[in-house]
Design a protein around this motif. Structure first.
Motif, PDB file in Angstrom:
ATOM      1  N   GLU A 172      43.519  50.315  42.576  1.00 10.01           N
ATOM      2  CA  GLU A 172      42.915  50.813  41.291  1.00 10.01           C
ATOM      3  C   GLU A 172      41.200  50.249  41.637  1.00 10.01           C
ATOM      4  O   GLU A 172      40.979  49.273  42.486  1.00 10.01           O
ATOM      5  N   VAL A 173      40.319  51.068  41.054  1.00 16.96           N
ATOM      6  CA  VAL A 173      38.800  50.448  40.954  1.00 16.96           C
ATOM      7  C   VAL A 173      38.537  50.481  39.410  1.00 16.96           C
ATOM      8  O   VAL A 173      38.695  51.460  38.671  1.00 16.96           O
ATOM      9  N   VAL A 174      37.947  49.263  39.280  1.00 13.35           N
ATOM     10  CA  VAL A 174      37.541  49.196  37.821  1.00 13.35           C
ATOM     11  C   VAL A 174      36.226  48.785  37.592  1.00 13.35           C
ATOM     12  O   VAL A 174      35.616  47.820  37.916  1.00 13.35           O
ATOM     13  N   PRO A 175      35.221  49.569  36.899  1.00 13.30           N
ATOM     14  CA  PRO A 175      33.751  49.182  36.639  1.00 13.30           C
ATOM     15  C   PRO A 175      33.973  48.059  35.392  1.00 13.30           C
ATOM     16  O   PRO A 175      34.731  47.946  34.538  1.00 13.30           O
ATOM     17  N   VAL A 176      33.013  47.250  35.852  1.00 14.39           N
ATOM     18  CA  VAL A 176      32.921  46.153  34.561  1.00 14.39           C
ATOM     19  C   VAL A 176      31.720  46.044  33.908  1.00 14.39           C
ATOM     20  O   VAL A 176      30.774  46.477  34.506  1.00 14.39           O
ATOM     21  N   GLY A 177      31.973  46.090  32.290  1.00 12.88           N
ATOM     22  CA  GLY A 177      30.518  46.181  31.672  1.00 12.88           C
ATOM     23  C   GLY A 177      30.601  45.175  30.639  1.00 12.88           C
ATOM     24  O   GLY A 177      30.546  43.906  31.327  1.00 12.88           O
ATOM     25  N   SER A 178      30.331  45.273  29.484  1.00 13.35           N
ATOM     26  CA  SER A 178      29.942  44.216  28.514  1.00 13.35           C
ATOM     27  C   SER A 178      31.007  43.079  28.261  1.00 13.35           C
ATOM     28  O   SER A 178      30.790  42.095  27.850  1.00 13.35           O
ATOM     29  N   LYS A 179      32.212  43.495  28.555  1.00 14.06           N
ATOM     30  CA  LYS A 179      33.217  42.316  28.294  1.00 14.06           C
ATOM     31  C   LYS A 179      33.359  41.243  29.565  1.00 14.06           C
ATOM     32  O   LYS A 179      34.115  40.425  29.346  1.00 14.06           O
ATOM     33  N   GLY A 180      32.817  41.723  30.632  1.00 12.20           N
ATOM     34  CA  GLY A 180      32.900  40.666  31.650  1.00 12.20           C
ATOM     35  C   GLY A 180      34.139  40.617  32.657  1.00 12.20           C
ATOM     36  O   GLY A 180      35.020  41.364  32.429  1.00 12.20           O
ATOM     37  N   ILE A 181      33.907  40.133  33.661  1.00 15.01           N
ATOM     38  CA  ILE A 181      34.880  40.126  34.985  1.00 15.01           C
ATOM     39  C   ILE A 181      36.387  39.603  34.337  1.00 15.01           C
ATOM     40  O   ILE A 181      37.341  40.336  34.695  1.00 15.01           O
ATOM     41  N   LEU A 182      36.417  38.676  33.825  1.00 12.81           N
ATOM     42  CA  LEU A 182      37.886  38.245  33.306  1.00 12.81           C
ATOM     43  C   LEU A 182      38.347  38.848  32.473  1.00 12.81           C
ATOM     44  O   LEU A 182      39.477  38.891  32.628  1.00 12.81           O
ATOM     45  N   TYR A 183      37.899  39.410  31.539  1.00 14.99           N
ATOM     46  CA  TYR A 183      38.473  40.307  30.485  1.00 14.99           C
ATOM     47  C   TYR A 183      39.160  41.457  31.300  1.00 14.99           C
ATOM     48  O   TYR A 183      40.165  41.870  31.018  1.00 14.99           O
ATOM     49  N   GLU A 184      38.277  42.334  32.226  1.00 16.32           N
ATOM     50  CA  GLU A 184      38.760  43.429  32.672  1.00 16.32           C
ATOM     51  C   GLU A 184      39.750  43.263  33.832  1.00 16.32           C
ATOM     52  O   GLU A 184      40.733  43.795  34.059  1.00 16.32           O
ATOM     53  N   ALA A 185      39.622  41.807  34.475  1.00 19.83           N
ATOM     54  CA  ALA A 185      40.797  41.512  35.163  1.00 19.83           C
ATOM     55  C   ALA A 185      42.166  41.314  34.482  1.00 19.83           C
ATOM     56  O   ALA A 185      43.202  41.871  34.989  1.00 19.83           O
ATOM     57  N   ASN A 186      42.068  40.548  33.420  1.00 16.32           N
ATOM     58  CA  ASN A 186      43.244  40.434  32.652  1.00 16.32           C
ATOM     59  C   ASN A 186      43.737  41.809  32.211  1.00 16.32           C
ATOM     60  O   ASN A 186      44.990  42.042  32.034  1.00 16.32           O
ATOM     61  N   LEU A 187      42.875  42.656  31.577  1.00 17.39           N
ATOM     62  CA  LEU A 187      43.414  43.826  31.195  1.00 17.39           C
ATOM     63  C   LEU A 187      43.849  44.566  32.318  1.00 17.39           C
ATOM     64  O   LEU A 187      45.206  45.527  32.052  1.00 17.39           O
ATOM     65  N   LEU A 188      43.468  44.636  33.535  1.00 18.10           N
ATOM     66  CA  LEU A 188      43.844  45.523  34.671  1.00 18.10           C
ATOM     67  C   LEU A 188      45.309  44.969  34.766  1.00 18.10           C
ATOM     68  O   LEU A 188      46.426  45.687  35.166  1.00 18.10           O
ATOM     69  N   ALA A 189      45.556  43.618  34.844  1.00 18.82           N
ATOM     70  CA  ALA A 189      46.843  43.119  35.104  1.00 18.82           C
ATOM     71  C   ALA A 189      47.833  43.359  33.864  1.00 18.82           C
ATOM     72  O   ALA A 189      48.985  43.889  34.255  1.00 18.82           O
ATOM     73  N   LYS A 190      47.489  43.328  32.735  1.00 16.10           N
ATOM     74  CA  LYS A 190      48.327  43.745  31.604  1.00 16.10           C
ATOM     75  C   LYS A 190      48.859  45.079  31.595  1.00 16.10           C
ATOM     76  O   LYS A 190      49.783  45.570  31.409  1.00 16.10           O
ATOM     77  N   LEU A 191      47.868  46.133  31.738  1.00 14.64           N
ATOM     78  CA  LEU A 191      48.260  47.328  31.909  1.00 14.64           C
ATOM     79  C   LEU A 191      49.165  47.809  33.070  1.00 14.64           C
ATOM     80  O   LEU A 191      49.832  48.759  32.941  1.00 14.64           O
ATOM     81  N   ASN A 192      49.300  47.002  33.992  1.00 14.77           N
ATOM     82  CA  ASN A 192      50.255  47.239  35.014  1.00 14.77           C
ATOM     83  C   ASN A 192      51.321  46.303  35.014  1.00 14.77           C
ATOM     84  O   ASN A 192      52.177  46.241  36.068  1.00 14.77           O
ATOM     85  N   ASN A 193      51.489  45.628  34.051  1.00 15.50           N
ATOM     86  CA  ASN A 193      52.691  44.697  33.685  1.00 15.50           C
ATOM     87  C   ASN A 193      52.715  43.499  34.770  1.00 15.50           C
ATOM     88  O   ASN A 193      53.784  43.171  35.156  1.00 15.50           O
ATOM     89  N   ARG A 194      51.541  43.069  35.069  1.00 15.52           N
ATOM     90  CA  ARG A 194      51.428  42.029  36.030  1.00 15.52           C
ATOM     91  C   ARG A 194      50.375  40.698  35.351  1.00 15.52           C
ATOM     92  O   ARG A 194      49.822  40.962  34.161  1.00 15.52           O
ATOM     93  N   VAL A 195      50.299  39.815  36.013  1.00 16.60           N
ATOM     94  CA  VAL A 195      49.642  38.699  35.485  1.00 16.60           C
ATOM     95  C   VAL A 195      48.457  38.211  36.661  1.00 16.60           C
ATOM     96  O   VAL A 195      48.433  38.545  38.035  1.00 16.60           O
ATOM     97  N   PHE A 196      46.985  38.444  36.076  1.00 16.46           N
ATOM     98  CA  PHE A 196      45.978  37.891  37.105  1.00 16.46           C
ATOM     99  C   PHE A 196      45.942  36.399  37.145  1.00 16.46           C
ATOM    100  O   PHE A 196      45.660  35.474  36.526  1.00 16.46           O
ATOM    101  N   LYS A 197      45.913  35.744  38.516  1.00 15.02           N
ATOM    102  CA  LYS A 197      45.906  34.642  38.801  1.00 15.02           C
ATOM    103  C   LYS A 197      44.512  34.347  39.612  1.00 15.02           C
ATOM    104  O   LYS A 197      44.247  34.656  40.821  1.00 15.02           O
TER     105      LYS A 197
END
Length: 249
Positions: A172-197
């Motif tokens: 997957e490829v995810v552009p990051v905007g106003s919510k920041g890197i950590l938010y998008e990383a955690n959302l990417l993990a959540k949408l895929n039923n995973r956890v970002f470490k």
């Protein structure tokens, strides 16, 4: 998948229609604009966000519409010039613009909204696509406002995003905007039923700072391929891993 991050996804025969949108307000040369920039730059950066979101999904752009909160002459015309310049930068010169301007009221603050429509076969989509052990990388740095004007040429470009999407090791490829890197990383993990470490060397400020007009691109890569990936993409910054439930302990 009716909505994934800032994308709306509608199933149709043969694949999916996708839409992405973005808006910028208060950036321009009018009396009440908060940051003075040319209308052309405002238009380019606004369209950049929506285009990158679409391209990163694996979809092909098929149309672009604009909603300009300003009169056609001179502001609207200059905004349209900026939109066409950004389409050209993305090698999308063939896309015809459709849109509207505000002719009934005197506008004292610039506003530009864009809607991008795309199409993809389900096989081509790279959305909710992390089904194995993966590593998360970032390209670019979080910048906003005046920083963007100073570093526009340093932001990740369309060529990079297209190259990432086409790489077989990229999930997957995810552009990051106003919510920041950590938010998008955690959302990417959540949408895929995973956890970002997170194990990166980035400080908390950088991880949470707004990335403005998609000044950072996140990339989930198959863990088994990450060494080869780093050789092919020298600008990749390691952020951490996307772990399944059994790997969280």
């Amino acid at each position: 998948m009716p909505q994934v991050r800032d994308l709306s996804v509608v199933d149709v025969p043969g694949g999916c229609i996708l839409t992405s949108c973005d808006i910028s307000a208060g950036f321009g040369e009018k009396a009440h604009d908060g940051l003075v920039v040319t209308p052309e730059v405002t238009a380019r950066l606004t369209l950049r966000v929506a285009l990158l979101e679409m391209i990163a999904s694996g979809a092909d752009v098929v149309s672009v519409s604009d909603v300009v909160g300003a009169e056609m002459e001179p502001t609207g015309r200059r905004i349209i010039i900026g939109l066409k310049e950004e389409l050209s930068k993305a090698n999308l010169n063939h896309i015809e613009l459709n849109g509207s301007t505000e002719e009934n009221m005197k506008v004292t603050q610039t506003s530009v909204g864009v809607l991008v429509t795309g199409f993809a076969t389900k096989a081509a989509l790279k959305l909710i696509n992390v089904h194995e052990a993966a590593v998360l990388f970032a390209f670019g740095e979080p910048i906003v406002g005046e920083e963007v004007l100073q570093k526009m040429t340093e932001m990740p470009d369309y060529h990079l995003v297209k190259k990432l999407v086409a790489d077989s090791s990229v999930l997957e490829v995810v552009p990051v905007g106003s919510k920041g890197i950590l938010y998008e990383a955690n959302l990417l993990a959540k949408l895929n039923n995973r956890v970002f470490k997170e194990t990166s060397s980035l400080d908390e400020i950088s991880l949470n700072k707004t990335a403005g007009p998609a000044s950072v691109i996140l990339t989930a890569v198959k863990k088994r391929d990450c060494s080869i990936f780093e050789k092919h993409f020298s600008g990749a910054q390691y952020l951490g891993e996307l772990c399944g439930n059994e790997e969280q302990i």
